[in-house]
Design an enzyme around this catalytic site. Sequence first.
Site, mmCIF file in Angstrom:
data_model
loop_
_atom_site.group_PDB
_atom_site.id
_atom_site.type_symbol
_atom_site.label_atom_id
_atom_site.label_comp_id
_atom_site.label_asym_id
_atom_site.label_seq_id
_atom_site.Cartn_x
_atom_site.Cartn_y
_atom_site.Cartn_z
ATOM 1 N N LYS A 192 3.571 1.420 -3.781
ATOM 2 C CA LYS A 192 2.986 0.673 -4.907
ATOM 3 C C LYS A 192 3.828 0.741 -6.189
ATOM 4 O O LYS A 192 3.715 -0.133 -7.040
ATOM 5 C CB LYS A 192 1.563 1.171 -5.192
ATOM 6 C CG LYS A 192 0.553 0.738 -4.139
ATOM 7 C CD LYS A 192 -0.848 1.188 -4.526
ATOM 8 C CE LYS A 192 -1.861 0.694 -3.512
ATOM 9 N NZ LYS A 192 -3.241 1.038 -3.876
ATOM 10 N N THR A 219 0.839 -1.189 0.000
ATOM 11 C CA THR A 219 0.000 0.000 0.000
ATOM 12 C C THR A 219 0.877 1.243 0.000
ATOM 13 O O THR A 219 2.107 1.158 -0.092
ATOM 14 C CB THR A 219 -1.058 -0.071 1.139
ATOM 15 O OG1 THR A 219 -1.980 0.991 0.960
ATOM 16 C CG2 THR A 219 -0.429 0.011 2.524
ATOM 17 N N ASP A 244 -6.871 -3.413 -7.630
ATOM 18 C CA ASP A 244 -7.770 -2.295 -7.304
ATOM 19 C C ASP A 244 -8.827 -2.069 -8.396
ATOM 20 O O ASP A 244 -10.007 -1.887 -8.098
ATOM 21 C CB ASP A 244 -6.975 -0.993 -7.124
ATOM 22 C CG ASP A 244 -6.210 -0.956 -5.811
ATOM 23 O OD1 ASP A 244 -6.655 -1.599 -4.850
ATOM 24 O OD2 ASP A 244 -5.164 -0.277 -5.763
#
Length: 273
Positions: free
Chosen positions: A66, A62, A102
């Site tokens: 990333k 995170t 995501d």
Amino acid sequence: MKELYCVIGNPIAHSLSPVMHTALLEQNQLNASYVPFLIEKQDFKIAIEGMKALGISGFNVTSPFKEDILPFLDALDPEAKACGAVNTVVATNGRWTGYNTDGVGYLQGLESIRKITETDQILILGAGGASKAIFHALMHHTNAKVTVANRTLKKAVKMVAGTAHKALSLAEAESQLADFTIVIQTTSSGLTKENAALPIRLHDVTAGTIISDIIYNPAETPFLKEAKARGAITQNGLPMFINQAAIAFELWTGIKADRALMRNIVLKQIGGK
Ligand code: ATR
């Protein structure tokens, strides 16, 4: 031997990934643990090399790492490659593959409302990391026409360059709002008192338009509240958050993640219903 999974980031203390993944590992009686690791920027390389040496089975990445993780990977899935960002790493016999779950996680949530078709005109507000992941998932997995609108127009222009999709300023997006069937709010505006204004006004939204925000805490942002009052179908960021984690678990274990269990755990943690 017991397997280890983790999430790395900075800050990391408030991450809900450990509770979600621990529940999934326990539910499936897997001999594995999932823990958070706080890594300082200057220690990133040595920490990653340590994880490799210790034979970690997989991990989440995170903010702010990333992109920093990219040089340490042996392979990238097309989604992660297009985004230039990775949130999930799968280790297979010491070989690390990076994924970005995501965008597809977001899309799974959106498609729980209805199937996206080629007649959909989708507006994404914002051109940061989350927007990019969602843009690539929409481009790779749907036939919808996508428009990216951003305060800094050139970032949106760069994102859609070389595709059939469009970029707009926020003012243009606001005046053309009635043309869109789906609006996805990914900016950080409206989140804090210091940054309280909505990214665009919603006067021209038509009832029945799907309006989503990638924030899940608070459950209803000022943007979603306004959209709902104008008759839009609204969705917050909870499905995206659950699905991105569920897909990571599925990549690591090959076992379908129990999304209802994950949802209950997250809602309990954030004090929702
Ligand atoms: P993330 O990785 O969560 O997407 P980010 O990369 O920091 O976050 O991106 C933040 C996004 O919110 C950007 O699109 C930013 O616009 P700029 O590119 O012009 O900076 C947008 N944003 C932040 N504050 C905003 C505001 N007050 N009005 C409109 N957009 C805003």
